[in-house]
Design a protein around this motif. Structure first.
Motif, mmCIF file in Angstrom:
data_model
loop_
_atom_site.group_PDB
_atom_site.id
_atom_site.type_symbol
_atom_site.label_atom_id
_atom_site.label_comp_id
_atom_site.label_asym_id
_atom_site.label_seq_id
_atom_site.Cartn_x
_atom_site.Cartn_y
_atom_site.Cartn_z
ATOM 1 N N LYS A 141 0.860 -1.184 0.000
ATOM 2 C CA LYS A 141 0.000 0.000 0.000
ATOM 3 C C LYS A 141 0.895 1.232 0.000
ATOM 4 O O LYS A 141 1.748 1.383 0.880
ATOM 5 C CB LYS A 141 -0.895 0.026 1.246
ATOM 6 C CG LYS A 141 -1.983 -1.024 1.272
ATOM 7 C CD LYS A 141 -2.796 -0.883 2.558
ATOM 8 C CE LYS A 141 -3.857 -1.966 2.660
ATOM 9 N NZ LYS A 141 -4.603 -1.868 3.953
ATOM 10 N N ILE A 142 0.708 2.091 -0.980
ATOM 11 C CA ILE A 142 1.446 3.356 -1.040
ATOM 12 C C ILE A 142 0.447 4.460 -0.726
ATOM 13 O O ILE A 142 -0.497 4.690 -1.490
ATOM 14 C CB ILE A 142 2.092 3.564 -2.421
ATOM 15 C CG1 ILE A 142 3.056 2.412 -2.725
ATOM 16 C CG2 ILE A 142 2.819 4.904 -2.468
ATOM 17 C CD1 ILE A 142 3.626 2.445 -4.135
ATOM 18 N N ILE A 143 0.642 5.106 0.416
ATOM 19 C CA ILE A 143 -0.361 6.062 0.904
ATOM 20 C C ILE A 143 0.200 7.480 0.871
ATOM 21 O O ILE A 143 1.196 7.784 1.528
ATOM 22 C CB ILE A 143 -0.809 5.702 2.335
ATOM 23 C CG1 ILE A 143 -1.347 4.255 2.364
ATOM 24 C CG2 ILE A 143 -1.873 6.674 2.823
ATOM 25 C CD1 ILE A 143 -1.732 3.772 3.744
ATOM 26 N N GLU A 144 -0.448 8.311 0.090
ATOM 27 C CA GLU A 144 -0.072 9.727 0.022
ATOM 28 C C GLU A 144 -0.800 10.481 1.123
ATOM 29 O O GLU A 144 -2.025 10.398 1.237
ATOM 30 C CB GLU A 144 -0.448 10.298 -1.346
ATOM 31 C CG GLU A 144 -0.162 11.785 -1.483
ATOM 32 C CD GLU A 144 -0.610 12.350 -2.821
ATOM 33 O OE1 GLU A 144 -0.795 13.583 -2.906
ATOM 34 O OE2 GLU A 144 -0.773 11.562 -3.772
ATOM 35 N N CYS A 145 -0.054 11.193 1.930
ATOM 36 C CA CYS A 145 -0.632 11.937 3.057
ATOM 37 C C CYS A 145 -0.528 13.428 2.802
ATOM 38 O O CYS A 145 0.557 13.946 2.510
ATOM 39 C CB CYS A 145 0.085 11.581 4.361
ATOM 40 S SG CYS A 145 -0.061 9.841 4.813
#
Length: 942
Positions: free
Chosen positions: A276-280
């Motif tokens: 999972k690549i999560i942009e914050c």
């Protein structure tokens, strides 16, 4: 022996232990060299677990502890720097006119010297190539036309061989050497363990990037059939000659002439991996993602989980957001001291000293005092009542605009006296005294901080250890240096220090930086801060040796540095089953807002090769509760609001409050009903805020002896005579002393703060202003046919009016101060001093469509009408004049309130009707407090 297939599913540590057991080493002769202490501890545990019986423990060391020549001391970088400066003074024309100038290049040269030794390079050859490159860069046809600075520049590169030799000779004479020289001597030296008769065996495990000295040492051992080189690798990046993750492993194998042992994995091309690549959108959001995910894991799952801090600045937030289900949390991470409260504390201490020199005073500059009062070290080491006392000092300084504070005026208590004396003591360029002072402060805080401040105590302990080292260095002797130079010297010593956290390495959640993960494996990884620039780090290599020459000499360049990070990252994927990677897209901090190249490689390369990888790209925003759409520019009259209005009108009302409502009802609500006021700051420019007050008070002191009533309204005995020209002439002789006293008290009894610099300009203008007003007063007295009596100065006035507010009779109280009441013959005047510009239209009372508009268009009408009513209340009559005295007007002194249609009494009658209408507006429940679009925005309307 474990099969190769079975070994593929075990961690690297387990494989090493199994390999050691299978080879039947004599444990007392076995020496295992690893890259980190964490790896060494894990390997010890695994070996003990595998053998499951008492055995001789093999010697397990990190490589930097192993590669040290016996009998010599590897000296710290600060002492190296001083030694380099010492020998540089022996070489003419070297650019180090002072220590500060030397610091700009000394540390870089030290790094280059260290690398030359660590990579076993010929220093003469390196410096010759470097000098040739600099000559080519500066080449011109006519060498005779070189400027003096160009000649010095070229000469600098030619003296480096001599500087290198003198530097090492100087250290050798003291029994000292650098870490690079230690590696060089170890690699080239003769060792007992290389002898044929020696039974010593070596295992080198988990290494990636190695210097030439390390490689040569290992090769000598391997060639003597006494060593084994173990690597953790995968064919994905080993077989691809362009893949940076395998670059060092391929070079190591070729140089050492060994095979990859254990056999490389072939997992990354077919293993199952959920990513999972999560942009914050927010930096802190990354920590919240990790906390949310961790809260879902069982104890067993947490034991196999890693929180990888690619951005180590997140450590504080991560510690504070660990969910309750995580029973054990183990940090193996070095938190740099410069990312803690120590950094702002050091900045404050040096800023205090700089301001003492800058302002040439022992008084405390307000902003230094404010930072001191609000610093976490101050708050956490004092009792609550002492913190409150300091808060009162801060508020008092803001209220009275005290730019400087005398230390004697601070609250008194044993702890506060000790703390303030240490913080604000002048160092006077005595650096031994400065360090002793800083250490005394450390002791003060450590002795008084309660158990809840363990983190603060830990960072202070580490900081204090660094200062002890520096104290010893200063006692040994340092060059003469200015305060700025000492600050640079001081910072280079402590700023690289870090707090080493460690915990139970067998159980619980592990939180680490990337370097600490070497040789370790995890099933679940939360990688926080995976922004380009954080991983891989893109900070430039500090070196005088150009990148192309570094490449030719075999020194690590930018690509090699990035290859090191690449292998660390890809190696973690070997046993990983779940990877949650976050990156921040916010611009709230310096750095790239893009995801790391390694995440892009997973998406664009690995996902195409491996069908068992699933990659999800997600977005995370910190949840915000839904709120009603409220217009912040309108405050409706709810019952709670109306109760506040009722409470406010039980107090006395000022002319300023009325003018504020006229200007902006919303501003009035915030300041007077909600009692929020406005944030006030210290004005360093005295003219902008305090100039008028100082002049005003000086005039009050000058006229007070002639007032018939004292400040409380009581008659003075004996009764003062009428004011005459001679009195004004006496004032013209004494006003400078009076004004000096006002400025002297305002600047906390430090005359140097206003007898020079920009405040001297204000002081001079204040003198001219008073002199000008006294001369105008003198001329006015000469023009009079009747005597002038000063009735009262700074006269506090109160009155209560019965007003018809929306059909209900209300008694409303008013209060204010009249700057001066006087009487000419039988006619009274009420006077208000103004230091700002006054125009005739500001006191011209003209009837408009309604009373509100009439009073709002005449700037000073509200104040002067109220003063007139005050006089009627106290003296039983209306004044003949209600006027403004313009202190800064060179020509005209008095600006009386005038009207073509009304006298003062009639204006006061209109004023009462105006007050009834205006206050009726305030009490009208249908009438909201709204911002006036024509008014300037107040602090809260913005």
């Amino acid at each position: 022996m474990m099969s190769e297939k079975a070994m593929h599913n075990h961690s690297f540590i387990e494989k090493i232990a199994a390999l050691i057991k299978s080879k039947n080493y004599a444990m007392e002769d076995l020496h295992i060299i690893v890259p980190s202490d964490r790896a060494a501890n894990q390997l010890r545990v695994q070996i003990a677990r595998l053998f499951n019986k008492p055995i001789f423990a093999p010697k397990i060391q990190t490589i930097d502890k192993w590669m040290k020549p016996e009998g010599q001391i590897v000296v710290d970088e600060t002492r190296q720097l001083l030694s380099l400066y010492e020998v540089s003074k022996l070489i003419p024309d070297i650019p180090n006119a002072n220590f500060e100038e030397f610091l700009s290049w000394g540390k870089i040269i030290l790094r280059d010297f260290n690398e030359i030794d660590r990579y076993l390079l010929d220093p003469a050859g390196v410096f010759k190539n470097l000098a040739s490159i600099k000559e080519l860069e500066s080449w011109q046809i006519d060498e005779e036309d070189y400027s003096e600075s160009q000649r010095k520049f070229l000469g600098f590169w030619k003296i480096l061989p001599r500087l290198y030799s003198l530097f090492h000779e100087n250290l050798f004479s003291k029994g000292q050497l650098t870490s690079g020289r230690a590696y060089k001597l170890f690699a080239e030296g003769q060792h007992d363990f290389l002898a044929t008769v020696s039974n010593k065996q070596f295992v080198f495990a988990g290494f990636n990037a190695l210097s030439k000295a390390e490689l040569v040492t290992m090769k000598r051992i391997i060639d003597a059939k006494k060593g084994l080189f173990l690597t953790d690798s995968d064919l994905l990046y080993l077989d691809d000659s362009l893949h940076e993750a395998g670059s060092f492993l391929r070079k190591n194998r070729e140089f050492l002439g060994v095979n990859y042992t254990p056999e490389p994995l072939n997992k990354l091309v077919n293993k199952k991996l959920d990513v999972k690549i999560i942009e914050c959108a927010q930096h802190i959001g990354q920590v919240k993602v990790a906390a949310n995910e961790l809260s879902k894991l069982s104890t067993n799952e947490l034991n196999k989980t890693l929180v990888l801090l690619c951005d180590e600045a997140l450590i504080g937030s991560m510690i504070n957001h660990i969910p309750k289900n995580v029973a054990k949390t183990n940090l193996t991470l070095g938190l740099p001291l410069n990312q803690t409260a120590v950094k702002s504390w050091v900045d404050l201490l040096f800023q205090i000293q700089e301001n003492k020199v800058k302002f040439q005073t022992d008084s405390i500059y307000f902003y230094d005092l404010q930072r001191f009062i609000n610093h976490s070290f101050t708050i956490s080491s004092l009792h609550l009542n002492e913190v409150q006392k300091l808060g009162e000092v801060e508020r008092d300084a803001i209220q009275y605009n005290k730019i400087f504070q005398n230390i004697s005026s601070l609250p008194k208590s044993n702890d506060l006296n000790s703390l303030c004396a240490l913080v604000f003591e002048k160092w006077e360029e005595n650096w031994s005294k400065a360090l002793a002072n800083i250490r005394a402060l450390n002791s003060f805080f450590l002795d008084r901080m309660e158990g809840e401040f363990e983190f603060e105590k830990t960072i202070l302990y580490v900081f204090d250890e660094a200062i002890v080292e520096l104290q010893n260095i200063v006692d040994e002797g340092i060059p003469e240096m200015s305060q700025r130079s000492f600050r640079l010297f001081f910072d280079q010593h402590w700023i690289s220090k870090s707090i080493s956290f460690s915990g139970d390495q067998e159980e619980g959640l592990q939180i680490m930086g990337l370097l600490e993960t070497r040789m370790l494996d995890f099933t679940t990884i939360y990688a926080l801060g995976m922004n380009e620039g954080k991983i891989p780090a893109t900070n430039p290599i500090q070196s005088f040796i150009p990148m192309d020459l570094r490449y030719g000499l075999g020194l690590p360049a930018t690509r090699e540095k990035q290859g090191l990070f690449a292998h660390h990252f890809y190696r973690l994927l070997h046993q990983c089953e779940t990877l949650v990677a976050t990156f921040s897209s916010t611009s709230e901090q310096i750095g790239s807002q893009e995801k790391s190249r390694y995440l892009l490689q997973l998406e664009l390369e690995l996902e195409r090769i491996n069908p068992n990888i699933t990659i999800q790209n997600l977005h995370y925003n910190i949840p915000i509760q839904e709120v009603a759409q409220v217009n912040s520019q309108v405050i409706e009259r709810s019952p709670i609001i109306m109760s506040r209005v009722e409470n406010y009108f039980k107090k006395s009302i000022s002319a300023s409050a009325i003018n504020t409502y006229l200007r902006c009802p919303l501003d009035f609500y915030y300041k007077y009903i909600a009692e929020l006021g406005e944030e006030r700051n210290i004005e360093e420019d005295i003219e902008s805020q305090q100039f008028g007050s100082l002049v005003h008070h000086a005039l009050e002191v000058l006229y007070q002896p002639f007032a018939l009533l004292d400040s409380s309204g009581n008659e003075v005995n004996p009764k003062p005579k009428a004011l005459c020209g001679e009195d004004i002439l006496m004032m013209l002789k004494s006003y400078k002393k009076v004004l000096y006293n006002e400025f002297y008290q305002y600047f906390d009894q430090d005359e140097q703060l206003f007898l020079k610099g920009k405040n001297l300009v204000s002081y001079t203008i204040a003198q001219d202003t008073i002199e000008n007003n006294l001369n105008k007063e003198l001329a006015f007295l000469k023009s009079l046919n009747e005597e002038l009596f000063i009735i009262q100065v700074e006269a506090k006035q109160n009155m209560t009016l019965s007003l018809n507010i929306n059909g209900i009779e209300r008694k409303v109280s008013f209060t204010g101060y009249i700057d001066r009441i006087d009487r000419i013959g039988t006619k009274f005047r009420v006077i208000d001093y103004k230091s700002g510009n006054v125009k005739a239209q500001d006191v011209k009372f003209v009837d408009k469509e309604n009373l509100r508009l009439t009073f709002s268009k005449c700037k000073h009408a509200v104040q002067l009408a109220m003063y007139a009513l005050f006089l009627k209340e106290s003296q039983g009559c209306f004044p003949a004049e209600a006027c403004i005295f313009s202190l800064t007007d060179v020509k005209q002194l008095s600006y009386p309130l005038t009207s073509n249609a009304h006298n003062i009494e009639e204006i006061c009658t209109l004023f009462k009707a105006f007050l009834a209408k205006l206050i009726g507006e305030v009490f009208d429940v249908e009438n909201a407090f709204e911002h006036n679009e024509d008014a300037k925005y107040c602090h809260y309307c913005e």
